[in-house]
Design an enzyme around this catalytic site. Structure first.
Site, PDB file in Angstrom:
ATOM      1  N   ASP A  80     -24.674  20.746 -62.107  1.00 26.61           N
ATOM      2  CA  ASP A  80     -24.959  19.208 -62.472  1.00 26.61           C
ATOM      3  C   ASP A  80     -24.097  18.038 -62.333  1.00 26.61           C
ATOM      4  O   ASP A  80     -24.012  17.231 -63.188  1.00 26.61           O
ATOM      5  CB  ASP A  80     -25.396  19.409 -63.995  1.00 26.61           C
ATOM      6  CG  ASP A  80     -24.254  19.733 -64.959  1.00 26.61           C
ATOM      7  OD1 ASP A  80     -23.222  19.789 -64.464  1.00 26.61           O
ATOM      8  OD2 ASP A  80     -24.414  19.928 -65.869  1.00 26.61           O
ATOM      9  N   CYS A 103     -19.581  20.675 -63.586  1.00 27.25           N
ATOM     10  CA  CYS A 103     -19.338  22.102 -63.611  1.00 27.25           C
ATOM     11  C   CYS A 103     -17.920  22.230 -64.203  1.00 27.25           C
ATOM     12  O   CYS A 103     -17.788  23.127 -65.145  1.00 27.25           O
ATOM     13  CB  CYS A 103     -19.538  22.757 -62.379  1.00 27.25           C
ATOM     14  SG  CYS A 103     -18.294  22.291 -61.200  1.00 27.25           S
ATOM     15  N   HIS A 149     -17.015  24.567 -56.690  1.00 26.63           N
ATOM     16  CA  HIS A 149     -17.774  24.846 -58.033  1.00 26.63           C
ATOM     17  C   HIS A 149     -16.993  25.762 -58.777  1.00 26.63           C
ATOM     18  O   HIS A 149     -16.020  26.639 -58.509  1.00 26.63           O
ATOM     19  CB  HIS A 149     -18.988  25.640 -57.808  1.00 26.63           C
ATOM     20  CG  HIS A 149     -19.940  25.707 -59.012  1.00 26.63           C
ATOM     21  ND1 HIS A 149     -20.806  24.732 -59.654  1.00 26.63           N
ATOM     22  CD2 HIS A 149     -20.015  26.704 -59.976  1.00 26.63           C
ATOM     23  CE1 HIS A 149     -21.334  25.081 -60.779  1.00 26.63           C
ATOM     24  NE2 HIS A 149     -20.800  26.540 -60.799  1.00 26.63           N
ATOM     25  N   HIS A 207     -18.214   5.928 -45.465  1.00 27.33           N
ATOM     26  CA  HIS A 207     -19.376   6.744 -44.941  1.00 27.33           C
ATOM     27  C   HIS A 207     -19.330   8.074 -46.011  1.00 27.33           C
ATOM     28  O   HIS A 207     -18.264   8.598 -45.863  1.00 27.33           O
ATOM     29  CB  HIS A 207     -19.362   7.227 -43.605  1.00 27.33           C
ATOM     30  CG  HIS A 207     -19.539   5.916 -42.658  1.00 27.33           C
ATOM     31  ND1 HIS A 207     -19.478   6.028 -41.436  1.00 27.33           N
ATOM     32  CD2 HIS A 207     -19.812   4.563 -43.053  1.00 27.33           C
ATOM     33  CE1 HIS A 207     -19.728   4.935 -40.774  1.00 27.33           C
ATOM     34  NE2 HIS A 207     -19.855   4.195 -41.733  1.00 27.33           N
TER      35      HIS A 207
END
Length: 327
Positions: free
Chosen positions: A134, A137, A242, A319
């Site tokens: 989300d 983490c 993560h 970018h």
């Protein structure tokens, strides 16, 4: 169409039959739900770099989505326990941005465990507690191990980081933060942004804990707050994109209420157990090789290799929309 899935239980490949150019979002959701044996309504899907939620109606063609999904892409899957998916993944490295997941072979669990997320450690089990994807983490992993809360504290921890940065301008200068401190404060309080080494250092200071972050690819251990000689420490795993929490449980399937997550810094036994589980996760391919995967800028078409090139491209051009491709 062949896709690579990154799920809470690991990475896998998914083959969808038929013409790839006609595959719809609904068909993709259905195929993933069938593979994972869950309800399609419980899924949230993300893709691209940085990963963004796949939105649209079920009749939309996958290649027309934003971001588009084509054969060979990686899709990050979140499964909600209440039947409604939750958007996002927190991807972070000790630096600012991280790429999508990279496939790797899976291996069998070891040492009496039936899960790659658990490893026998003495009379108990060292376990990886999966933290929801989300964009927070890191904060939720730290909240779990330090405060035994799975959700609801991420913004509070972000505020702790902002307060620590502003309270110590000599330690957190514009050069360190890569932006003026006031801009950083606004940046870190935005839940779309991720945390890394700076944020872990700040949280260690504010919580009065040593935070050990273990990289599941390199097995490197970064000990934030080590110099302060705090009496207690906690552990998190980092897989390249993560953060997850680390705990000791009486059995590998014990409820989380039985978890122990805070340990004395005077005893390295838990650190060795955590490294053992990290080795198991590495053998199972539970990491992302952020240095070597290939990306293409969806804005200008530039081909890039690894996180460093993607970050530099984003810095010089502005970018930030990338997709993974194979050489």
């Amino acid at each position: 169409m062949l896709l690579r899935l990154r799920t809470p239980d690991g990475q896998m490949q998914l083959t969808l039959d038929g013409d790839p150019s006609s595959c719809t979002l609904g068909q993709l959701r259905g195929a993933i739900a069938s593979e994972l044996r869950v309800e399609a309504s419980a899924l949230s899907l993300r893709a691209g770099f940085p990963p963004r939620p796949l939105t649209g109606n079920d009749n939309e063609i996958c290649s027309s989505l934003e971001p588009p999904i084509t054969s060979g892409d990686t899709v990050i899957v979140t499964v909600s326990s209440d039947g409604a998916g939750s958007h996002g993944d927190s991807l972070n490295s000790p630096s600012r941005a991280s790429p999508p997941s990279f496939p790797a072979p899976r291996a069998a669990p070891r040492s009496g465990s039936t899960s790659i997320n658990a490893l026998q450690a003495g009379d108990g089990y060292i376990v990886r507690r999966i933290i929801p994807a989300d964009n927070s983490c890191l904060f939720n992993a730290v909240a779990y191990v330090a405060m035994r809360r799975r959700s609801g504290l991420a913004l509070q921890l972000r505020q702790m980081v902002a307060d620590e940065v502003l309270a110590h301008p000599a330690d957190y200068s514009e050069a360190v933060l890569e932006r003026p401190p006031d801009d950083y404060r606004r940046w870190i309080l935005d839940t779309d942004h991720w945390g890394g080494a700076i944020e872990l250092r700040c949280l260690a200071a504010r919580l009065g804990l040593e935070i050990c972050a273990i990289n599941c690819q390199s097995l490197r251990v970064d000990r934030f707050g080590e110099e302060a000689r705090y009496p207690s420490r906690v552990f998190v795993f980092y897989d390249g994109i993560h953060y997850d929490a680390v705990a000791i449980a009486p059995t590998e399937d014990a409820p989380e209420d039985f978890d122990a997550t805070v340990f004395p810094t005077s005893d390295d036994t838990m650190l060795q157990h955590a490294l053992g589980l990290a080795q198991q996760l590495r053998a199972a391919g539970q990491f992302t090789d952020t240095a070597n995967f290939t990306l293409r800028c969806q804005i200008c078409g530039a081909g890039l290799r690894g996180e460093a090139e993607a970050r530099e491209h984003a810095r010089t051009t502005g970018h930030t929309n990338f997709t993974e491709y194979r050489d």
